[in-house]
Design an enzyme around this catalytic site. Structure first.
Site, PDB file in Angstrom:
ATOM      1  CE  LYS A  59     -15.676 -86.389  12.235  1.00  0.00           C
ATOM      2  NZ  LYS A  59     -14.977 -87.087  11.161  1.00  0.00           N
TER       3      LYS A  59
ATOM      4  CD  GLN B  54     -12.691 -89.923  10.419  1.00  0.00           C
ATOM      5  OE1 GLN B  54     -13.736 -89.523  10.901  1.00  0.00           O
ATOM      6  NE2 GLN B  54     -11.736 -89.102  10.016  1.00  0.00           N
TER       7      GLN B  54
ATOM      8  CG  ASP C 192     -17.428 -86.248   5.278  1.00  0.00           C
ATOM      9  OD1 ASP C 192     -17.296 -85.236   5.975  1.00  0.00           O
ATOM     10  OD2 ASP C 192     -16.791 -87.297   5.453  1.00  0.00           O
TER      11      ASP C 192
END
Ligand code: NAD
Length: 295
Positions: A54, A98, A121
Site C-alpha cells: 500500500k 489494518q 476502507d
C-alpha cells in the site's frame, strides 16, 4: 466454451495510472496532495506485506504516504490517540487501520473513531448507512473493484440476477448493496443457505467471498455467467510448496462461465487500486474540489 479471463492486474494498472494523473492535476490546479495514513499494529506477516504494498503504491501515485507501526502490545487508548491525531491532520485524507488488530484492541471502537470523511476502507457505519440509502459514501475497496470489473465486462448490470456467496461486513454485504445500487436482482447466500449449488446456478453474476478453497464447482455456474472470485486461500501442494486459489474451482468454472476472474491476478490487484482511488475521492470531498471519474 472457455470463458473470457478478466485481467485484474491490467485493469488495476489502468486505475492506478488514472489516479496518478488526477493527483498531478490536483497538485497543479489546487495545491492539493492527497495523503493516506496506514496504521499497523502487531506482527501479522501478511499484514506487513499488505501495508508495504500500500505504501509503495501510494508513493508511486504521487500521494503522501504515512505508515504508523505500533507494537503487538499496544493499548486501545494508544490506537485511538493515533486515529485522533490523523483525524486532525489536514495533510491526511485517508486513514486505514489494518485488520486484524491485536486481541486487546476493540476493532469496532477503532473504526468508529475514524472520521467518516477519511474512512477510505468504507467500514464506518456512517459510510455503510450512506451507501445503503444511495448517498455519497466511502465504499469498501474490494467490492468497489468488483463492481468496476463487472461494469467494464457487462456494461449495464440492470435486471441481471446477482448471487453473492458470503455475508461479511467487509465484502459480502457491501457487494450485495452495490449490486442492488446497479439495479441487479440480488441474492445473498451464506453458510446456512439451502441448496447453494442451485442458488448459484440462478446467477448471471456470481460473486464468491467465502474463504473456502475451490468450493464453487463448475456445475454450480450458469453457462455464460460472469464469475468474480474474491477468495484468497493458500493451499499446500503434494510437493510441500503452497499455491493461492480462489473460492471457485477455476479449472471447471472457466469451461462454463462467460467471464471469470483468476486467483491470483483478479480481484486482489483491484483492491489497492481502489484504495488509492478512494483516497483521491476523500481528498476532493474534504477540499471541496470536484471529484474525478476513476474507473
Ligand atoms: P469472512 O470469513 O468474514 O466471511 C465468509 C462468509 O462466507 C461468511 O459470511 C459465511 O457465511 C460464508 N460461508 C462460510 N462457509 C460457507 C459455506 N460453506 N457456504 C456458503 N457460505 C459460506 O470472510 P471475508 O472477509 O468476507 O473474505 C472472504 C474471502 O475473500 C477470503 O478468502 C478472503 O481472504 C478474501 N478477501 C479477498 C480480498 C481481496 O482483496 N481480493 C479482500 C477481502 C477478502
Amino acid at each position: 466454451m472457455s470463458a473470457n479471463i478478466i485481467d485484474g492486474k491490467e485493469f488495476a494498472l489502468k486505475v492506478r495510472t488514472r489516479v496518478a494523473e488526477q493527483v498531478t492535476i490536483l497538485k497543479a490546479d489546487h495545491g492539493l496532495t492527497p495523503g493516506l495514513a496506514v496504521v499497523l499494529a502487531g506482527d501479522d506477516p501478511a499484514s506487513h506485506v499488505y501495508v508495504r504494498n500500500k505504501n509503495k503504491s501510494t508513493l508511486a501515485a504521487g500521494m503522501k504516504s504515512e505508515e504508523i507501526r505500533l507494537a503487538d502490545t499496544v493499548s486501545q487508548e494508544e490506537v485511538l490517540a493515533v486515529v485522533e491525531r490523523l483525524n486532525a491532520d489536514p495533510s491526511i485524507h485517508g486513514i486505514l487501520v489494518q485488520l486484524p488488530l491485536p486481541s486487546q484492541v476493540d476493532e469496532t471502537a477503532v473504526i468508529d473513531a475514524i472520521d467518516p470523511a477519511k474512512d477510505v476502507d468504507g467500514f464506518h457505519v456512517v459510510n455503510t448507512g450512506r451507501q445503503a440509502v444511495g448517498l455519497d459514501a466511502m465504499v469498501p475497496c474490494t467490492p468497489l473493484g468488483c463492481i468496476m470489473m463487472l461494469k467494464d465486462q457487462l456494461g449495464d448490470l440492470s435486471g441481471l440476477n446477482a448471487v453473492v456467496v458470503g455475508r461479511s461486513n467487509i465484502v459480502g454485504k457491501p457487494m450485495a448493496s452495490l449490486l442492488l445500487g446497479e439495479n441487479c436482482t440480488v441474492t445473498i447466500s451464506h453458510s446456512r443457505t439451502k441448496d447453494l449449488p442451485a442458488v448459484c446456478r440462478s446467477a448471471d453474476i456470481l460473486v464468491a467471498a467465502v474463504g473456502r478453497s475451490e468450493m464453487i464447482k463448475g456445475d454450480w455456474v450458469k453457462p455464460g455467467a460472469t464469475v468474480i472470485d474474491v477468495g484468497i486461500n493458500r493451499i499446500e501442494l503434494d510437493t510441500g510448496k503452497t499455491r493461492l486459489v480462489g473460492d471457485v474451482c477455476f479449472s471447471e468454472a472457466v469451461e462454463v462461465a462467460g467471464a471469470i476472474t483468476p486467483v491470483p491476478g483478479g480481484v486482489g490487484p483491484m483492491t489497492i487500486a481502489c484504495l488509492l482511488a478512494n483516497t483521491v475521492t476523500a481528498a476532493c470531498r474534504i477540499a471541496g474540489v470536484s471529484e474525478p471519474e476513476i474507473g
